[in-house]
Design an enzyme around this catalytic site. Structure first.
Site, short mmCIF file in Angstrom:
data_model
loop_
_atom_site.label_atom_id
_atom_site.label_comp_id
_atom_site.label_asym_id
_atom_site.label_seq_id
_atom_site.Cartn_x
_atom_site.Cartn_y
_atom_site.Cartn_z
N SER A 1 -2.39 8.41 -0.87
CA SER A 1 -2.06 7.31 0.08
C SER A 1 -2.21 6.08 -0.72
O SER A 1 -3.32 5.75 -1.42
CB SER A 1 -2.61 7.09 1.42
N ASP A 2 -1.42 5.03 -0.42
CA ASP A 2 -1.43 3.89 -0.89
C ASP A 2 -2.67 3.30 0.06
O ASP A 2 -3.28 3.70 1.14
CB ASP A 2 -0.32 3.00 -0.63
N CYS A 3 -3.51 2.39 -0.45
CA CYS A 3 -4.69 1.92 0.19
C CYS A 3 -4.86 1.52 1.43
O CYS A 3 -4.47 0.21 1.82
CB CYS A 3 -5.58 1.09 -0.87
N ALA B 1 -3.15 3.05 3.88
CA ALA B 1 -1.83 3.52 4.43
C ALA B 1 -2.22 4.42 5.95
O ALA B 1 -1.42 4.26 6.71
CB ALA B 1 -0.79 4.29 3.59
#
Ligand SMILES: *[C@@H]1O[C@H](CO)[C@@H](O)[C@H](O)[C@H]1NC(C)=O
Ligand SMILES: *[C@@H]1O[C@H](CO)[C@@H](O)[C@H](O)[C@H]1NC(C)=O
Ligand SMILES: *[C@@H]1O[C@H](CO)[C@@H](O)[C@H](O)[C@H]1NC(C)=O
Ligand SMILES: *[C@@H]1O[C@H](CO)[C@@H](O)[C@H](O)[C@H]1NC(C)=O
Ligand SMILES: *[C@@H]1O[C@H](CO)[C@@H](O)[C@H](O)[C@H]1NC(C)=O
Ligand SMILES: *[C@@H]1O[C@H](CO)[C@@H](O)[C@H](O)[C@H]1NC(C)=O
Ligand SMILES: *[C@@H]1O[C@H](CO)[C@@H](O)[C@H](O)[C@H]1NC(C)=O
Ligand SMILES: *[C@@H]1O[C@H](CO)[C@@H](O)[C@H](O)[C@H]1NC(C)=O
Ligand SMILES: *[C@@H]1O[C@H](CO)[C@@H](O)[C@H](O)[C@H]1NC(C)=O
Ligand SMILES: *[C@@H]1O[C@H](CO)[C@@H](O)[C@H](O)[C@H]1NC(C)=O
Ligand SMILES: *[C@@H]1O[C@H](CO)[C@@H](O)[C@H](O)[C@H]1NC(C)=O
Ligand SMILES: *[C@@H]1O[C@H](CO)[C@@H](O)[C@H](O)[C@H]1NC(C)=O
Length: 818
Positions: free
Chosen positions: A335-337, A339
């Protein structure tokens, strides 16, 4: 928040107790190694660089042969299964976040997943550790000090070179430096680069990080960079791609339809991208598909935003369907950080709690949660991600299956196996500090910066300046002394060497305020365009324009303007001003930028870069909001189309692919057209949307099989031709040949044209080179119908090669036979 820090402390305590209580093979007490300390990046002590080291196990009081996951003669998949089989559910949950806790009880050390290498080893994230220049050499972690690494030009620059060899070479150099950092205990093996979101809107703050606006060019950048980062010579392919060894792991991000950061209170964390399936297939997904299928990337990062209502990191169709099943990703999804945090934050998505959001993401196909957890940080708590923090709560509530956790861990551990994390990779074991900032890498960075520079204006051949004649120049502008922050752009580490524009040119000429020649170094910077910050307009700061006009008016000779930026700038008035003789775009050229700029200004290098995105006039953006995701014009709302593929209106200053040279190039081709017959066996026929006014729109004139579905059809037919490029001027130079295809004119809502191939070639003055191209008919002439099928239309498409004054074009008639 549902779960409190005390819950989280309890969990950590529980884990410690469990570890101490259930030691296998030995009664020696084992404590969690310093998980919260920032010392050993990979989690090993100073003497170990691989998990399966018998001495390491012995230090832990464990007997390595008792653990089949360390048996190198077993297949990776069996070893991974064995490893997961040793772990308790608490230990498994502790490995769902980027700062994974490992399972020291069974020999698995903690690992920090988060490293970045967008254009060189970056200090972004918790993993990469450069020594401070003030620290003494040889004393950090008992290993050699590393103060800096090679900072290549930003990706928008590299894209402007249109040189696939360069993109691959940069990936190779970066991965070599990365393995050296790993050996020195200062870096990881998993890099969350490249950023391959297409620049849909000229206001996007992250344009500098990307390869521009064309999905095919962006995809080719991804393939080359990823292969440079990952491929080990001799292991470019493998019978079992899931077990193919890799040098470092690259990650294509941010998946998908992400390109709004913060615009008029629409932030990337909650923005819901409303995207038509056609735009998804044609633009947003295409670079990712190329990255995964052709680049064989070992990771993909999902984005914060929602896609048609669903957060990308909880979208089962996007993750498990498209990415894993359809494209056969061999790797992990991260995941993007934060998210996952933002899904649950403020209960904005389905009122999900943290545990529910994490469970939904895992179920959708997420394998690893990157967490920065600002909230936790604020409370003075250690960095934690949501999945490992709330995972046990989700399991306890019966909302998360252990089998889903096992699946995620299998994808993670397979990647680490392929990286030699468990066994080492002998050929890289000797890399050390001398492989970082080597002369070879610094020269590659300088060469890349040179290749990227785009000549936007050169009235009366003002450039190149002859240092013998010019002797002295006046240097002005905010970027003359451009600090690292400007030159290096975003996602960077400290550069090995740092040459400002002023330093670069001072080697050739005297710098003096009385001088008859003026160079102005201007542009924008990361205050105006950056992650988390979209642009309000496309203009230069007003006082800068005034200053440029002032110096232009005052100078006896026309001045040279050098611009720094990632995205385009509307400099129409400066372009039209006769006192501004030459304009160069330098992007954000990295540590070697000053030398590269001087090489171009003084003619040692003939600029051959071309713009990888359209430079719009500022008027363009007032016609549509950044949040409109459609690429085609929306007549109902008065929105123009986006990118060169769907907009050819008046509000363009420099088109996609624009770039001048100190010489003149002319094209010719011996091909004057061709007819291709694609056998279809009467199957895979699809409808085509015709323009209402055209003959084909009438039932009588419509072909029996208007178009063929590309996915359902093996299409071996090709169109081959040579473009002869003649250098008709007096200077040697590199030239980028951009090959477009143009769909049949009767097809409605088709792109105006689209890049089908490109090649950068070197042509000595006065000579010609034949540049061969072979286009696969289905790939090069395919278009995406409203139904989101990619089809080859029947009818007369065209091949078009154009560059300023010179262009060649020929028809390609495509027919289908039964
Ligand atoms: C490793 O696996 C191989 C193949 O199954 C087996 O023959 C060997 O005994 C194993 N080694 C150890 C140390 O268990
Ligand atoms: C490294 O640290 C040791 C012990 O603190 C010290 O004796 C030595 O002088 C240091 N070496 C350097 C090169 O600073
Ligand atoms: C990290 O490395 C240092 C030596 O450089 C060592 O003293 C320490 O125990 C290591 N920490 C861990 C968690 O392995
Ligand atoms: C963003 O929201 C704030 C607070 O609601 C408001 O004052 C501001 O005008 C908004 N900005 C834009 C560009 O819409
Ligand atoms: C949640 O609310 C807080 C406080 O209003 C705000 O700072 C934060 O940005 C919000 N988070 C999201 C994802 O909207
Ligand atoms: C979320 O919870 C609030 C407060 O309990 C409730 O008013 C709202 O309707 C809920 N929203 C959804 C989508 O369930
Ligand atoms: C680093 O690698 C080079 C090249 O392999 C080698 O000559 C040198 O001895 C190594 N340096 C150290 C400190 O190991
Ligand atoms: C980079 O590190 C080297 C030592 O390895 C040092 O000499 C140099 O000054 C550093 N460069 C910069 C720009 O700080
Ligand atoms: C323009 O104004 C800004 C803000 O006052 C200032 O920081 C900047 O240095 C000025 N630029 C020029 C070129 O004068
Ligand atoms: C194509 O070129 C060939 C030879 O140069 C010529 O005979 C032929 O008539 C040309 N065809 C068309 C369609 O222009
Ligand atoms: C392209 O040029 C090469 C070398 O000049 C030649 O061998 C080849 O046949 C040409 N290909 C086409 C399609 O004309
Ligand atoms: C492409 O880049 C490579 C690597 O830097 C370089 O050697 C080559 O000369 C470049 N090609 C052209 C045509 O500029």
């Amino acid at each position: 928040m549902a779960a409190s820090p005390s819950f989280h402390r309890l969990l950590a305590l529980l884990a410690t107790l469990l570890c101490a209580a259930t030691t296998v093979a030995s009664s020696k007490r084992i404590t969690l190694p310093g998980f919260y300390g920032a010392v050993n990046t990979t989690g090993f002590g100073r003497t170990y660089t691989k998990v399966c080291d018998a001495d390491r196990f012995a230090e832990l009081g464990l007997d390595m042969p008792a653990f089949p996951y360390c048996n190198a003669s077993l297949p990776y998949a069996d070893r991974v299964r064995d490893l997961i089989g040793w772990m308790t559910v608490e230990e498994k949950v502790g490995n769902l976040g980027d700062w994974s806790r490992g399972a020291p009880r069974v020999g698995l050390p903690p690992y920090k997943w988060w490293s970045e290498a967008l254009h060189g080893i970056s200090s972004t994230g918790p993993t990469t550790l450069f020594d401070a220049l003030t620290s003494k050499p040889g004393n950090h972690s008992g290993r050699a000090a590393v103060y800096n690494a090679t900072v290549f030009a930003n990706v928008i620059n590299s894209a402007a070179s249109f040189n696939e060899t360069l993109w691959n070479a940069i990936g190779q150099a970066v991965s070599t430096e990365a393995r050296a950092m790993f050996n020195l205990g200062k870096g990881g093996l998993t890099y969350w680069s490249p950023n391959i979101n297409v620049v849909r809107d000229p206001r996007w703050g992250r344009a500098l990080e990307t390869p521009g606006e064309d999905p095919y060019v962006v995809g080719r950048y991804a393939v080359n960079f990823v292969r440079g980062m990952q491929d080990i010579p001799g292991h470019e392919t493998a019978a079992d791609p899931f077990a193919r060894p890799i040098k470092t792991s690259a990650c294509c991000k941010h998946y998908a339809a992400y390109d709004v950061d913060d615009w008029h209170n629409h932030t990337r964390f909650t923005f819901d991208a409303r995207v038509a399936e056609r735009d998804m297939a044609e633009t947003f997904l295409r670079p990712f598909e190329m990255c995964v299928r052709d680049g064989d990337a070992s990771a993909v990062m999902c984005s914060y935003n929602r896609v048609n209502g669903v957060p990308a990191c909880a979208d089962h169709r996007l993750l498990s369907g498209t990415l894993r099943r359809d494209w056969e990703l061999h790797g992990y999804i991260v995941s993007d950080c934060d998210a996952v945090l933002v899904m649950a934050d403020n209960a904005t998505w389905l009122n999900f709690t943290a545990a529910e959001a994490g469970a939904a993401a895992l179920r959708a196909g997420l394998d690893l949660d990157c967490g920065e957890s600002w909230i936790e940080k604020k409370k003075g708590q250690p960095l934690m991600d949501y999945l490992s923090t709330y995972g046990m709560e989700a399991v306890a509530q019966g909302k998360m299956r252990e089998a889903d956790i096992d699946g995620a861990l299998a994808n993670q551990f397979m990647t680490l196996m392929r990286l030699g994390y468990f066994d080492g990779i002998p050929r890289y074991a000797g890399l050390n500090e001398t492989d970082i900032c080597s002369d070879e890498h610094k020269e590659l960075a300088a060469d890349g910066a040179r290749q990227a520079i785009v000549l936007l204006k050169n009235h009366d051949n003002l450039l190149p300046l002859d240092p013998k004649k010019v002797r002295a120049v006046a240097v002005h502008g905010p970027h003359a002394h451009a600090p690292e922050k400007v030159m290096d752009g975003d996602y960077t580490g400290p550069p090995c060497r740092y040459v400002t524009p002023r330093q670069g040119i001072s080697k050739d000429v005297k710098i003096s305020h009385k001088a008859k020649w003026t160079i102005y170094f201007g542009g924008i910077n990361l205050h105006i365009e950056r992650e988390g910050n979209d642009r309000e307009d496309l203009l230069l700061p007003k006082n800068q324009t005034e200053q440029i006009l002032h110096f232009a008016a005052a100078s006896p000779n026309p001045i040279v303007l050098v611009l720094f930026s990632g995205g385009g700038i509307d400099i129409t008035s400066l372009h039209n001003n006769p006192k501004i003789g030459a304009i160069l775009w330098a992007g954000y050229p990295g540590g070697e930028g000053g030398h590269a700029i001087a090489d171009v200004i003084f003619g040692r290098h003939n600029p051959g870069g071309r713009l990888p995105l359209t430079w719009f006039k500022n008027k363009y953006i007032s016609q549509l909001p950044m949040t409109s995701m459609s690429f085609r014009p929306v007549p109902k709302l008065g929105y123009p189309g986006r990118t060169y593929k769907f907009y050819d209106g008046p509000d363009v200053l420099y088109p996609f692919g624009y770039g001048l040279s100190y010489t003149k190039f002319h094209y010719s081709t011996t091909t004057n057209g061709t007819v291709v017959t694609v056998p279809t066996g009467g199957r895979h026929c699809k409808a085509l949307t015709y323009k209402p006014s055209t003959a084909a729109a009438t039932a009588a004139a419509r072909p029996a099989c208007p178009a063929v579905d590309v996915a359902g059809h093996t299409c071996a037919e090709t169109v081959s031709f040579n473009v002869s490029v003649t250098n008709a001027g007096a200077k040697d130079g590199a030239h980028v040949v951009l090959v477009y295809t143009v769909p049949p004119p009767e097809v409605d809502e088709a792109p105006i044209k689209q890049v089908a191939a490109f090649k950068r070639v070197y042509v000595p003055a006065g000579s010609a080179v034949a540049v061969p191209f072979t286009l696969n008919v289905c790939k090069a002439f395919g278009i995406v119908e409203r139904t989101a099928y990619t089809v080859v239309p029947s009818g007369v498409s065209r091949v078009l090669v154009e560059n300023g004054d010179s262009s060649v074009s020929f028809p390609v008639k495509i027919e289908f036979s039964v």
